[in-house]
Write an enzyme that holds these catalytic residues in place. Structure first.
Site, PDB file in Angstrom:
ATOM      1  N   GLU A   8       0.820  -1.217   0.000  1.00 31.97           N
ATOM      2  CA  GLU A   8       0.000   0.000   0.000  1.00 31.97           C
ATOM      3  C   GLU A   8       0.853   1.265   0.000  1.00 31.97           C
ATOM      4  O   GLU A   8       0.411   2.304  -0.465  1.00 31.97           O
ATOM      5  CB  GLU A   8      -0.927   0.017   1.231  1.00 31.97           C
ATOM      6  CG  GLU A   8      -2.164  -0.838   1.039  1.00 31.97           C
ATOM      7  CD  GLU A   8      -3.252  -0.596   2.077  1.00 31.97           C
ATOM      8  OE1 GLU A   8      -4.232  -1.333   2.048  1.00 31.97           O
ATOM      9  OE2 GLU A   8      -3.119   0.320   2.925  1.00 31.97           O
ATOM     10  N   HIS A  31       8.538 -27.107   0.726  1.00 34.82           N
ATOM     11  CA  HIS A  31       7.897 -28.237   0.046  1.00 34.82           C
ATOM     12  C   HIS A  31       6.734 -27.747  -0.819  1.00 34.82           C
ATOM     13  O   HIS A  31       5.827 -28.502  -1.138  1.00 34.82           O
ATOM     14  CB  HIS A  31       7.427 -29.260   1.078  1.00 34.82           C
ATOM     15  CG  HIS A  31       8.564 -29.768   1.913  1.00 34.82           C
ATOM     16  ND1 HIS A  31       9.298 -30.885   1.585  1.00 34.82           N
ATOM     17  CD2 HIS A  31       9.146 -29.250   3.031  1.00 34.82           C
ATOM     18  CE1 HIS A  31      10.262 -31.067   2.485  1.00 34.82           C
ATOM     19  NE2 HIS A  31      10.189 -30.079   3.377  1.00 34.82           N
ATOM     20  N   LYS A  36     -13.176   1.343  -1.667  1.00 39.00           N
ATOM     21  CA  LYS A  36     -14.165   1.615  -0.617  1.00 39.00           C
ATOM     22  C   LYS A  36     -15.338   2.414  -1.186  1.00 39.00           C
ATOM     23  O   LYS A  36     -16.507   2.125  -0.904  1.00 39.00           O
ATOM     24  CB  LYS A  36     -13.527   2.413   0.522  1.00 39.00           C
ATOM     25  CG  LYS A  36     -12.579   1.611   1.388  1.00 39.00           C
ATOM     26  CD  LYS A  36     -12.135   2.444   2.585  1.00 39.00           C
ATOM     27  CE  LYS A  36     -11.131   1.683   3.440  1.00 39.00           C
ATOM     28  NZ  LYS A  36     -10.720   2.398   4.645  1.00 39.00           N
TER      29      LYS A  36
HETATM   30  O1  PA5 Z   1      -3.620   1.038   5.684  1.00 39.27           O
HETATM   31  C1  PA5 Z   1      -4.713   1.494   5.398  1.00 39.27           C
HETATM   32  O2  PA5 Z   1      -4.933   2.710   5.365  1.00 39.27           O
HETATM   33  C2  PA5 Z   1      -5.877   0.577   5.085  1.00 39.27           C
HETATM   34  O3  PA5 Z   1      -5.495  -0.733   4.921  1.00 39.27           O
HETATM   35  C3  PA5 Z   1      -6.878   0.657   6.233  1.00 39.27           C
HETATM   36  O4  PA5 Z   1      -6.276   0.262   7.421  1.00 39.27           O
HETATM   37  C4  PA5 Z   1      -8.094  -0.208   5.956  1.00 39.27           C
HETATM   38  O5  PA5 Z   1      -8.662   0.140   4.734  1.00 39.27           O
HETATM   39  C5  PA5 Z   1      -9.127  -0.026   7.065  1.00 39.27           C
HETATM   40  O6  PA5 Z   1      -9.450   1.317   7.195  1.00 39.27           O
HETATM   41  P1  PA5 Z   1     -10.115   1.883   8.495  1.00 39.27           P
HETATM   42  O7  PA5 Z   1      -9.170   1.663   9.616  1.00 39.27           O
HETATM   43  O8  PA5 Z   1     -10.321   3.330   8.209  1.00 39.27           O
HETATM   44  O9  PA5 Z   1     -11.391   1.142   8.689  1.00 39.27           O
END
Ligand code: PA5
Length: 463
Positions: free
Chosen positions: A290, A319, A433
């Protein structure tokens, strides 16, 4: 304090040849850019990169421990309702620092921990079939406070709690971790009076494991969170002052960049030679993917950057994936997580003295076999020209795990500078989202829904 160390010998050209390994000159050429990159990250510590100071937030740590102490013995289960950065660190800490069998046989007075980071009805429905919400504390975690997966789970379990315990009684079964002021969850906290913790500003989801996001569930299952935080602080302090040559954060970030940009290694495999550390590799996969996987550079040019993280577990995946790693395309580099001192000695007995194929193991320890398998993999990868580094944990404990978490967060922040991408946004995740909100009919997302419907091919029925 013993520190985890980074051994880069087998990633160098001297070990795996110049086509796949990094030359000392290539690494040295990055010294200045890397030092500047760390300085640029450091300059943002007190601005927008507040995650860097999480190990020093003693008041918050005490608050988390105080809360955990106040509910000790009250619940048989703790369930984390969260996803992505609001779940992966919880799982990784539990896997690393609780017994692998904690949830089958929890230590006296401690709850089991379930991290339900999916809305698959066959996961959530099964949980409801097997466990009693009235014996459970739900730790709802969402930085934004509105993620559809987490919100739907919250609504579901809240309703079950209210049915079982009533409007008043259900409240002590919910603890919420979210933004201090923004988001629907914060509004719900205020309406309901739930106990809550704050995800501070400047702490993005994947950089939040050392905030109440990762700490609350860990404290509840008895993990030494102060040890984790002390380990993280020690790594942070060491890397602030260490020279380029001694600095694992700078070396690791430079190697990742060189491996992908100069040696065409698009795949970064974390190969955990520790069963307990295996979920750290999942946590790191999100952090890397990310943070660095981006369409545009910071200047706005379309670049489509980013390594592909892969997780493997030793010896299990010897394996399974090892054949590909040793003989497949030269598109990968490897980070082995290895542990010097296991907690357990497990000696092997002699049963068939006349059968050499079994007897050579007699009197040896499982740790010796595990080490031999790990070294075997290291040698095999190196001889096959596959660059690999080792992150060596003196042992698996709270401090070393805290050091690893901080090392990788800092390294990824430095990678952002080297790759010239914004390591702290996630437009691709946000787009998903928004699409989900639109398809679920959330108000305010009508235009997006119309766009998606217009561009989707008409569903064809097959019979
Ligand atoms: O790292 C990130 O920003 C995302 O993976 C969020 O953690 C994930 O989408 C969950 O978002 P939130 O904590 O706002 O529910």
């Amino acid at each position: 304090m013993d520190r985890i160390t980074l051994d880069v010998t087998n990633a160098m050209a001297a070990a795996v040849g110049p086509d796949h390994g990094v030359g000392s000159d290539e690494l040295a050429a990055l010294r200045e850019p890397a030092v500047q990159a760390l300085a640029a990250v450091e300059a943002r510590r007190v601005q927008d990169l507040r995650w860097m100071d999480l190990p020093y937030a003693n008041d918050v740590h005490d608050e988390v421990l105080g809360y955990a102490a106040s509910v000790t013995g009250r619940f048989r289960n703790v369930v984390v309702l969260g996803i992505g950065g609001s779940a992966l660190g919880n799982t990784a800490l539990h896997a690393a620092l609780s017994s692998p069998f904690h949830d089958l046989a929890p230590p006296p007075g401690l709850p089991r921990l379930f991290v339900l980071d999916n809305v698959d009805p066959d996961l959530v429905g099964e949980w409801l079939d097997h466990f009693d919400p009235a014996e459970t504390l739900f730790n709802v975690i969402s930085k934004s406070g509105g993620t559809a997966e987490t919100m739907s789970q919250f609504l579901l379990f809240r309703e079950r709690l209210v049915q079982a315990l009533g409007e008043e009684g259900h409240r002590e079964h919910i603890v919420i971790t979210t933004d201090e002021t923004k988001g629907i969850l914060r509004e719900i906290v205020e309406r309901e009076g739930y106990h809550s913790f704050v995800v501070p500003d400047g702490v993005g989801g994947r950089f939040s494991v050392l905030s109440p996001v990762g700490l609350v569930s860990s404290a509840l299952v008895g993990i030494d969170i102060k040890g984790v935080l002390a380990g993280a602080a020690s790594m942070d302090e060491f890397c602030r002052d260490a020279s380029f040559e001694e600095n694992p954060v700078l070396t690791y970030a430079c190697l990742q960049w060189l491996m992908q940009e100069q040696k065409s290694k698009n795949v970064a495999v974390t190969f955990s030679y520790s069963h307990r550390l295996r979920d750290l590799a999942d946590w790191y996969a999100q952090l890397l993917a990310e943070s660095i996987g981006k369409r545009t550079s910071r200047g706005g040019d379309v670049v489509h950057k980013g390594p592909t993280p892969v997780r493997a577990v030793g010896v299990t995946d010897q394996h399974s994936q090892m054949q590909l790693y040793a003989e497949g395309p030269f598109d990968k580099w490897f980070t082995l997580l290895s542990v010097t001192q296991p907690d357990h000695a497990v000696p092997l007995p002699s049963a068939y003295p006349d059968l050499e194929g079994a007897e050579y193991l007699a009197g040896r320890d499982l740790g010796e076999l595990f080490r031999a398998e790990r070294e075997g993999t290291r040698v095999a990868l190196t001889e096959a020209g596959r660059p690999n580094v080792s992150i060596v944990f003196p042992r698996v404990d709270a401090r070393s795990v805290g050091q690893y978490l901080m090392m990788m967060e800092l390294a990824v922040a430095v990678m952002g500078e080297l790759y010239d991408v914004d390591a702290f946004d996630q437009p691709g995740v946000e787009a998903g989202k928004v699409a989900a909100y639109a398809l679920m009919g959330r108000a305010g997302y009508e235009t997006r829904r119309a766009e998606i419907e217009a561009s989707s091919p008409t569903e064809k029925k097959t019979s």
